[in-house]
Each structure stands twice: as C-alpha cells, then as structure tokens.
Design an enzyme around this catalytic site. Structure first.
Site, PDB file in Angstrom:
ATOM      1  N   LYS A 270      33.708  40.220  39.628  1.00  0.00           N
ATOM      2  CA  LYS A 270      33.588  39.294  40.771  1.00  0.00           C
ATOM      3  C   LYS A 270      33.077  40.015  42.011  1.00  0.00           C
ATOM      4  O   LYS A 270      32.144  39.550  42.667  1.00  0.00           O
ATOM      5  CB  LYS A 270      34.956  38.663  41.098  1.00  0.00           C
TER       6      LYS A 270
ATOM      7  N   GLU B 139      42.382  42.840  48.762  1.00  0.00           N
ATOM      8  CA  GLU B 139      41.774  43.568  47.646  1.00  0.00           C
ATOM      9  C   GLU B 139      41.949  45.076  47.855  1.00  0.00           C
ATOM     10  O   GLU B 139      42.556  45.515  48.811  1.00  0.00           O
ATOM     11  CB  GLU B 139      40.296  43.186  47.514  1.00  0.00           C
ATOM     12  N   ARG B 140      41.372  45.869  46.955  1.00  0.00           N
ATOM     13  CA  ARG B 140      41.560  47.324  47.011  1.00  0.00           C
ATOM     14  C   ARG B 140      40.839  47.923  48.217  1.00  0.00           C
ATOM     15  O   ARG B 140      39.675  47.627  48.446  1.00  0.00           O
ATOM     16  CB  ARG B 140      41.019  47.961  45.724  1.00  0.00           C
TER      17      ARG B 140
END
Length: 471
Positions: A159, A185-186
């Site tokens: 994604k 997110e990361r």
C-alpha cells in the site's frame, strides 16, 4: 484573561481537569499544561462532565504529569499554519515543525483543525479522469479528479509503495502540490519517504519535497496525535483548495485513525461497539471524509491507504471507509506472492467513473474485455487444476494464454522501488495503456512468450524486449 484549572486525574492519555464553573472550556478547545522546562503539553477537550470538570485527550506524552498541575484554556481549537510557508516542511499534529529547519513565523496564517465541510452549493460534482501513470489503476479503476480513492490491503502487500509512487508521478508529471499525512505508520517509512522525495527532482532547481507538505503522527505517538493528525493535514490542504488550486491529499493509513479513535474512546469510558470499535466510528469517519471534497474554486483529490485487519474486508473499519469512496483499489496477497507488483486485483477494484460517457467508448470497451478474459480464466482454473490445459477448447486455451499475459502485463516497474529492483520506473499515460491492452486483446502479442510481459511499460516495450532476445 484565559481560564485556568487544575488536573484532577490522569488515565493514560486522558486528563480530567476542573475549571471554574463559569469558565468551562468548550468541546474541542485546546488546553495547555505548562511543563516547567519551557515546553507545554496540548490537550483537546472531549467531554464536559458538569461542575466545571472536563475530560481532555493529550496530543503528547503524559509522562511526568501529576495531579494539581495548572491547566490553561487557550479559548480555541488547535490551530495550524497554512499557506506557501508550509511547502517543503514537516509538521506534527500541532503544526509545529519537526524537520529542524526552524520555527514557522508568527506572520503565517493559522486555521483551526475543526471546520465545517463545504455546503452543497459550493461543491463541484463534475466527473473527470485523473491520470496516475500506473497501468492497472488507469485502466480498471481510474481515479476521479477531486474524488476519494482508497487502496485496500493486508500487511505487507504494498500500500505504502503505491502511495509513494503516486506522489512521485503526480509531482513530476503534473507539478501539483501534495499534502501527505502519516497516520500511525512506521517512523522508518516516513523517514525513507522524506529522503526519497528530497532526491526525486522535478527539474534542476525543484525536488518533489519542495511541493509537498508532510504531517506525521506515527506509531510511537499517543493516540490523541494519531487521531487528529489527519485533520491537521486536511486543514493545510483546504487552504490551497480555497486558493483555487487542485491539491492532492495522501493519508497513510486511515485504519490507524480508526484505531486511535478506538483507544481514545475506551479511555474516555465509552461502551465499545461491534468488534470492540468505538460507538462513534461512523461519525468520526464522516467528519474527516466529508471535508475531503472539491468546490467550485479548487479540488482535493485524496488517496488513502487502508490496512485490512487479517485480510477481512467485512471488518467495521474498512467497511466504514468503503461508503465514502469514488474508487477502490484492492491489493491481494495471492498476487503479491507471485511477485506481480503493484499487486492490484483487477476483478475486485472498482471505479465510479469507469463509464463510456466519462472515460470514452474505447477505454470502457478495453477495460470490460480485460475483465471478461480474467474472469473466464478464473472460472477455468478449477478445470485446469483437475484435467489440465489439454482438455480445454482452442478458444479457452487462447483466453487462458492472454489472461496470463494480462496479469503479468499489469506489473510495472516503479520509480520509488528502483533501488530494490534495479529497473528504472515507467510512467504510462492513459492513452498508451488503453492502446497497449487493446493490442494484446487483438492478438498482437500471441506469439510472444508470457515472460516478456513482466515488469514492462507499454506494449512497445514488450515488443522491443522480445525482438532484442531474437537477435
């Protein structure tokens, strides 16, 4: 004189504070807690409990807080900087720069992150295709200019890579402004994205990063920050739209926004709803999504990555997002396992504007024929598994061969993945995409082995690769 109160209770990131009864902060007001070292912790009021008591969600870490500390009402919601000064900068949820390039000056306009969506009279409803340069998306599920598209997929199917490629393509080919919201997110991915965008050049003097605003509330941030960082980015995007520009808004990942809302909801003491999600799931999603819209002045085209828990599309989080979308791009693990990237499932991806009146007769015809061939191949897979290819009719054998070539031809080398694959990225215009698949369906590639269709740009690249191998 701002109203002042004191902390009564701290539970995780939720703070209960008492104010004088005639000076209770309004819902969504920002309240500040001075921390002694010159810093401040900003919280957002979520509930009024009566007798001057409010519950607020912290936008930063609550480490070191204690009961009895002073709380100051700012008298307005969290406000973030907007305008050209934000381009090429990286912000947190409060609109404070986190890129080490100095503060944003006091002369820059600030807007509150909570605003009403545009009225029906202001909204623009015309449908127009938005070219991405990615074959499978442009052919099967074309984006709408000023519309909302989501990229669905489980963990690790690509994604974020698709989102990064879209940012790079659009900045280079269409020289538009983008706003990127990193939601839960990361941090490593965010850092990589910033460096890649600084290296990707539009021309000699301009990088992709110079035309992008980045706002991060990553995995390590408290849920309050992850819940509101999407609104911060949206507020910055709305400014450019209202100035008459066509702006792109990327949100990676909208599921983390729901997840943060669930954490906050539990800490506020609300009774959980289905599958443990917050009872306000639909309302929270609507407040964000309804503001992502096009007006008669300008447009916001949004692309949102949606993590699908355990690949279950009936989960309430992805299911709630579905109802707001113009196009859905579905990434499938079984396709990723075959190393076909982007791992888009053409039969599960849809677009509202795949209509002959909007995309044109030829585009519509080719897209439907591609889907028909792929669906027929899917139906025949069981027969092939049991009886083998020999038992098929000649027509079905040809359909299977073409379907396998179509599947491989949907793969495409990405600019942002160049360092991993060693293949230079390819941008394929819509016209070329439609023409290439029409040629494949007409039988122009029937004599070419299917391996030549893997990781190519348009049909001419396939022919060139095949002819080079024959010499």
């Amino acid at each position: 004189m701002p109203a002042k109160g004191v902390i009564q209770e701290i539970i995780g990131v939720v703070i209960r504070a008492k104010f004088p009864e005639d000076e209770v902060p309004e819902i969504y007001n920002a309240i500040e807690i001075p921390l002694g070292n010159g810093d401040r912790l900003v919280c957002e009021v979520q509930q009024q409990l009566g007798n001057g008591v409010v519950k607020a969600v912290a936008m930063g870490s609550t480490d070191g807080l204690r009961r009895g500390l002073e709380v100051i009402d700012t008298g307005r919601p969290i406000a973030v900087p907007v305008g050209p000064a934000t381009l090429g900068r990286v912000f947190n949820v409060l609109g404070d720069p986190i890129d080490g390039m100095g503060p944003i000056g006091p002369e820059v306009e600030r807007r509150p992150i909570h605003r009403d969506p545009p009225s029906f009279e202001e909204q623009n409803t015309q449908a127009q295709i938005f070219e991405t340069g990615i074959k499978v998306i442009d052919l099967i599920a074309p984006f709408t200019r000023g519309g909302k598209t989501a990229i669905f997929g489980g963990a690790g199917v690509g994604k974020t890579v698709v989102i990064q490629e879209l940012i790079a393509n659009i900045a280079k080919e269409q020289s538009g402004f983008s706003v990127f919201a990193g939601v839960g997110e990361r941090s490593r991915e965010g850092n990589d994205l910033i460096h890649e965008m600084k290296e990707a050049r539009i021309d000699e003097n301009t990088t992709v990063f110079d035309k992008t605003v980045m706002v991060f509330g990553q995995m390590n941030e408290p849920p309050g920050a992850r819940l509101r960082v999407g609104l911060t980015a949206l507020t910055m995007a709305e400014y450019f739209r209202d100035e008459g520009r066509d702006i792109l808004l990327f949100i990676d990942n909208i599921f983390r926004f729901v997840q943060a809302g669930s954490e906050v909801s539990s800490l506020l003491g609300r009774m959980p709803s289905q599958v443990g999600y917050q009872p306000t799931l639909g309302t929270e999603m609507g407040e964000l999504q309804e503001r992502i819209t096009s007006t008669k002045r300008g447009s916001i085209t949004s692309m949102q990555a949606v993590y699908v828990p355990a690949d279950d599309y009936t989960d309430p989080a992805p299911a709630t997002v579905f109802s707001h979308l113009d196009a859905t791009i579905s990434l499938e693990r079984s396709i990723a396992e075959r190393a076909i990237f982007p791992a888009v499932d053409p039969l599960a991806s849809t677009s509202r504007i795949l209509d002959p009146n909007i995309v044109g007769e030829e585009h519509y015809r080719v897209a439907q024929e591609v889907k028909r061939v792929l669906q027929r191949y899917k139906d025949l897979k069981d027969i092939i598994a049991i009886l083998g290819m020999e038992e098929l009719s000649d027509e079905d054998k040809l359909t299977v061969q073409r379907a396998r070539k179509i599947e491989l031809f949907f793969s495409q080398p990405f600019t942002v993945a160049q360092q991993f694959t060693g293949r230079p990225g390819k941008y394929v215009p819509v016209k070329k995409t439609v023409e290439s698949f029409a040629r494949l369906l007409n039988g122009e590639g029937d004599h070419i082995p299917e391996s030549f269709f893997y990781m190519q740009g348009d049909f001419d690249d396939v022919l060139a690769a095949y002819e080079a191998s024959q010499k």
